[in-house]
Structures are given as C-alpha cells and as structure tokens.
Design a protein around this motif. Structure first.
Motif, PDB file in Angstrom:
ATOM      1  N   GLU A 152       0.806  -1.214   0.000  1.00  0.00           N
ATOM      2  CA  GLU A 152       0.000   0.000   0.000  1.00  0.00           C
ATOM      3  C   GLU A 152       0.842   1.268   0.000  1.00  0.00           C
ATOM      4  O   GLU A 152       0.543   2.229  -0.717  1.00  0.00           O
ATOM      5  N   ASP A 153       1.888   1.301   0.808  1.00  0.00           N
ATOM      6  CA  ASP A 153       2.707   2.518   0.896  1.00  0.00           C
ATOM      7  C   ASP A 153       3.451   2.786  -0.405  1.00  0.00           C
ATOM      8  O   ASP A 153       3.539   3.934  -0.860  1.00  0.00           O
ATOM      9  N   LEU A 154       3.989   1.728  -0.997  1.00  0.00           N
ATOM     10  CA  LEU A 154       4.711   1.901  -2.253  1.00  0.00           C
ATOM     11  C   LEU A 154       3.751   2.281  -3.375  1.00  0.00           C
ATOM     12  O   LEU A 154       4.085   3.096  -4.242  1.00  0.00           O
ATOM     13  N   LEU A 155       2.562   1.685  -3.363  1.00  0.00           N
ATOM     14  CA  LEU A 155       1.554   2.014  -4.373  1.00  0.00           C
ATOM     15  C   LEU A 155       1.186   3.490  -4.318  1.00  0.00           C
ATOM     16  O   LEU A 155       1.058   4.150  -5.358  1.00  0.00           O
ATOM     17  N   LYS A 156       1.030   4.031  -3.105  1.00  0.00           N
ATOM     18  CA  LYS A 156       0.627   5.436  -2.960  1.00  0.00           C
ATOM     19  C   LYS A 156       1.637   6.384  -3.602  1.00  0.00           C
ATOM     20  O   LYS A 156       1.271   7.449  -4.108  1.00  0.00           O
ATOM     21  N   LYS A 157       2.910   6.003  -3.543  1.00  0.00           N
ATOM     22  CA  LYS A 157       3.946   6.846  -4.135  1.00  0.00           C
ATOM     23  C   LYS A 157       3.698   7.088  -5.621  1.00  0.00           C
ATOM     24  O   LYS A 157       4.025   8.145  -6.166  1.00  0.00           O
ATOM     25  N   PHE A 158       3.088   6.090  -6.268  1.00  0.00           N
ATOM     26  CA  PHE A 158       2.921   6.177  -7.723  1.00  0.00           C
ATOM     27  C   PHE A 158       1.517   6.614  -8.143  1.00  0.00           C
ATOM     28  O   PHE A 158       1.376   7.387  -9.093  1.00  0.00           O
ATOM     29  N   ILE A 159       0.476   6.157  -7.452  1.00  0.00           N
ATOM     30  CA  ILE A 159      -0.864   6.579  -7.870  1.00  0.00           C
ATOM     31  C   ILE A 159      -1.183   7.991  -7.401  1.00  0.00           C
ATOM     32  O   ILE A 159      -2.188   8.568  -7.813  1.00  0.00           O
ATOM     33  N   SER A 160      -0.322   8.567  -6.541  1.00  0.00           N
ATOM     34  CA  SER A 160      -0.494   9.981  -6.212  1.00  0.00           C
ATOM     35  C   SER A 160      -0.166  10.846  -7.417  1.00  0.00           C
ATOM     36  O   SER A 160      -0.568  12.009  -7.490  1.00  0.00           O
ATOM     37  N   GLU A 161       0.584  10.280  -8.359  1.00  0.00           N
ATOM     38  CA  GLU A 161       0.860  10.949  -9.633  1.00  0.00           C
ATOM     39  C   GLU A 161      -0.375  10.799 -10.507  1.00  0.00           C
ATOM     40  O   GLU A 161      -0.794   9.684 -10.837  1.00  0.00           O
ATOM     41  N   GLU A 162      -0.994  11.914 -10.859  1.00  0.00           N
ATOM     42  CA  GLU A 162      -2.298  11.873 -11.526  1.00  0.00           C
ATOM     43  C   GLU A 162      -2.276  11.161 -12.881  1.00  0.00           C
ATOM     44  O   GLU A 162      -3.318  10.704 -13.367  1.00  0.00           O
ATOM     45  N   LYS A 163      -1.116  11.020 -13.483  1.00  0.00           N
ATOM     46  CA  LYS A 163      -1.048  10.382 -14.796  1.00  0.00           C
ATOM     47  C   LYS A 163      -0.859   8.863 -14.697  1.00  0.00           C
ATOM     48  O   LYS A 163      -0.699   8.191 -15.714  1.00  0.00           O
ATOM     49  N   ILE A 164      -0.849   8.323 -13.475  1.00  0.00           N
ATOM     50  CA  ILE A 164      -0.774   6.879 -13.285  1.00  0.00           C
ATOM     51  C   ILE A 164      -2.050   6.430 -12.602  1.00  0.00           C
ATOM     52  O   ILE A 164      -2.331   6.810 -11.467  1.00  0.00           O
ATOM     53  N   ILE A 165      -2.857   5.619 -13.291  1.00  0.00           N
ATOM     54  CA  ILE A 165      -4.148   5.202 -12.752  1.00  0.00           C
ATOM     55  C   ILE A 165      -4.009   3.846 -12.054  1.00  0.00           C
ATOM     56  O   ILE A 165      -3.180   3.027 -12.440  1.00  0.00           O
ATOM     57  N   PRO A 166      -4.797   3.586 -11.004  1.00  0.00           N
ATOM     58  CA  PRO A 166      -4.776   2.271 -10.367  1.00  0.00           C
ATOM     59  C   PRO A 166      -5.617   1.284 -11.157  1.00  0.00           C
ATOM     60  O   PRO A 166      -6.571   1.663 -11.842  1.00  0.00           O
ATOM     61  N   GLY A 167      -5.257   0.002 -11.064  1.00  0.00           N
ATOM     62  CA  GLY A 167      -6.026  -1.006 -11.780  1.00  0.00           C
ATOM     63  C   GLY A 167      -5.885  -2.378 -11.150  1.00  0.00           C
ATOM     64  O   GLY A 167      -5.117  -2.569 -10.201  1.00  0.00           O
ATOM     65  N   ILE A 168      -6.639  -3.326 -11.675  1.00  0.00           N
ATOM     66  CA  ILE A 168      -6.568  -4.720 -11.257  1.00  0.00           C
ATOM     67  C   ILE A 168      -6.010  -5.514 -12.430  1.00  0.00           C
ATOM     68  O   ILE A 168      -6.599  -5.551 -13.509  1.00  0.00           O
TER      69      ILE A 168
END
Length: 294
Positions: free
Chosen positions: A183-199
């Motif tokens: 979760e912490d590492l993911l937040k570093k990247f999805i906080s960047e608006e041009k990187i969307i989260p996905g499954i």
C-alpha cells in the motif's frame, strides 16, 4: 522468518566465484531499491539515465546493473517473461540480501527490499487509453506459483472464488490467486495523476492464455469477455500481463514491498496498439525514476 542452519549446496547454489547461481551476483552488488523489467535490452534503457554504474552482469535472460540516479542507489534487473522466472529472480535477490553466503544461514537482521516493475501490458477495458500508465493495485494470478508456497493467508480468497464462479472456471486449470500491492509503495505512484490504479490479470502465457488465436483454438473462447465483464465491489479487471502476481506474492512471502507499473501498449477491447511503444515505455521509465526520489 526463522533461521535455517547450514543451507546445503543443493538448496543455496553458489558458483565457484561465490555468486548466486542464476543471477551471477554477489552480496553487496544490489541496492535495496530494485527495478525489474522483462527484456534484458530494457535494462540499459533505464540505466542510460544513471549518473554512475558500479555493477554490470548478464547471464542467460538475467541482466543486472547497479548504480546511482541523482544520488539514489538503484539496481535494474531483467527477469525474462513469466512467473517461473520471477520465482528464480526474487528468491535469489532475497538470498543476496538476507543469507550469509559464508555461513549459509539466514541473517538475524532482515533487509527489506523495494521492487518496482516497469512493464508493458494490454488493457481489456475500452476506456483505458493507449500509451497511458497503470499501477497494479491488485493482481489475480492464473499461473499457479503461489500454490507451491505456504503461509499465504494474505491472499484474497473472496475475490478468487467470486471470479471462478462468475467465469465457470475450468477445474483442470490452476485456481486463480489474488494478491495486493504494497500500500505505501503504491501510494507513491498513484499519487501521480497520470498513473491510474487497476486490477491486473497475470497470465501463464501470451497466446492461448490471453485469448489470442493464431492456429490454435482456446479452451474458453469467452475468457477475455469474462475478464472484461467481471466486477467485484464496483471494481473491474483492467489489464493483462505475465509477472505481477508472482512479484506481489513472493514479495509478501519474503517480507519485501512491491508495485507493478504498466505501460499500456495495446487495448484488446478496441484492437488498438501503440504507434510509439518505445516512447511510451521511455516516458514511464523517466517518471518512475523521478518518483523514486520523492
């Protein structure tokens, strides 16, 4: 993790020079932050931006370079394709950090590693744009790797059971397993608006397992449609690739952190493919390097 005394020569396999068997690396030659790529040629697409390179090793499909980017020590390693290779790479990288090669025992002080996959992927939802970037919040693996390990209570059985029921899953295939990013590492990247989260769905092959038909028919011609239409808790599967579930699963088992970043080069729903795939991957590389400094 408990210490296992005197790991035998057949379990911890070392080369005559003291390096780990497949990767041909020695302790101290990797950083605590490791970027993984599939293609050995892509390693230098990342390290061309480095200030310095202190280690360079290439054996089989595993190419490794360790150096610094704007003062931050990083390792970049190619895994090849598939979770079978992930099993080799992640176990050997962990051994380099957490096993004493002289005494052949697990070190009493654990070193946590951060893994960032920079890979390519195909979207299965029509609204996901070609050349966009996606961070895998969750991975569903069809590859069977995690079923060979114990202590997998972190797997999301509700998700996998719901998918098997929805898709009328063939019992001759491996039971899918579902695992989350750190979760912490993911937040570093999805906080960047041009990187969307996905499954992300991790497939066991590129052709039949991903629903591609050249001369061979697939067992379930509707599989990709089922992947596209499956929904749980208002979330849908977004993309297909071949390593993320293994990366997430082994990272959690070993106590490390991992996130998978995907350059979307194809959209299977629309039939489109990127006109500038190398440019897209390069943009993701540069964005990843800079976000790692934050």
């Amino acid at each position: 993790m408990s210490n296992i005394p005197n790991l035998s020569n057949s379990e911890l396999i070392l080369n005559p020079d003291g390096s780990i068997y497949h990767l041909n690396l020695k302790p101290g030659e990797i950083a605590s932050t490791i970027i993984t790529v599939g293609d050995p040629d892509r390693v230098e697409h990342v390290t061309k931006y480095f200030d310095t390179i202190e280690v360079s090793m290439h054996r089989r499909e595993f190419k490794t370079q360790t150096g610094t980017y704007k003062g931050k020590r990083l390792t970049v390693i190619s895994t090849g394709i598939g979770t079978d290779n992930i099993d080799i790479v992640f176990n050997e990288l962990d051994a380099l950090a957490n096993i004493d090669f002289t005494t052949r025992v697990v070190k009493s002080q654990f070193q946590q590693l951060d893994f960032i996959r920079i890979g390519t992927s195909g979207a299965i939802q029509p609204e996901i744009k070609i050349d966009s970037f996606l961070a895998s919040e969750i991975a569903i693996g069809f590859d069977n790797l995690l079923h060979f390990y114990g202590n997998v209570d972190f797997l999301d059985s509700q998700f996998s059971e719901a998918f098997m029921e929805f898709s009328n899953w063939n019992p001759h295939k491996s039971t899918p397993y579902v695992v989350k990013a750190d979760e912490d590492l993911l937040k570093k990247f999805i906080s960047e608006e041009k990187i969307i989260p996905g499954i992300t769905a991790t497939n066991v092959g590129f052709y039949g397992p991903q629903g591609r038909i050249l001369r061979l028919q697939t067992q379930d011609a509707m599989l990709n449609d089922k992947l596209q239409s499956f929904e749980l808790n208002h979330r849908k599967i977004t993309n297909l690739e071949m390593e993320t579930s293994g990366i997430y699963g082994l990272s959690k088992l070993l106590g490390h952190r991992a996130v998978s970043l995907n350059a979307i080069l194809a959209n299977r729903a629309t039939g489109d493919f990127s006109k500038n795939p190398d440019t897209t991957v390069d943009k993701l590389i540069k964005k990843t390097l800079d976000l790692l400094l934050q």
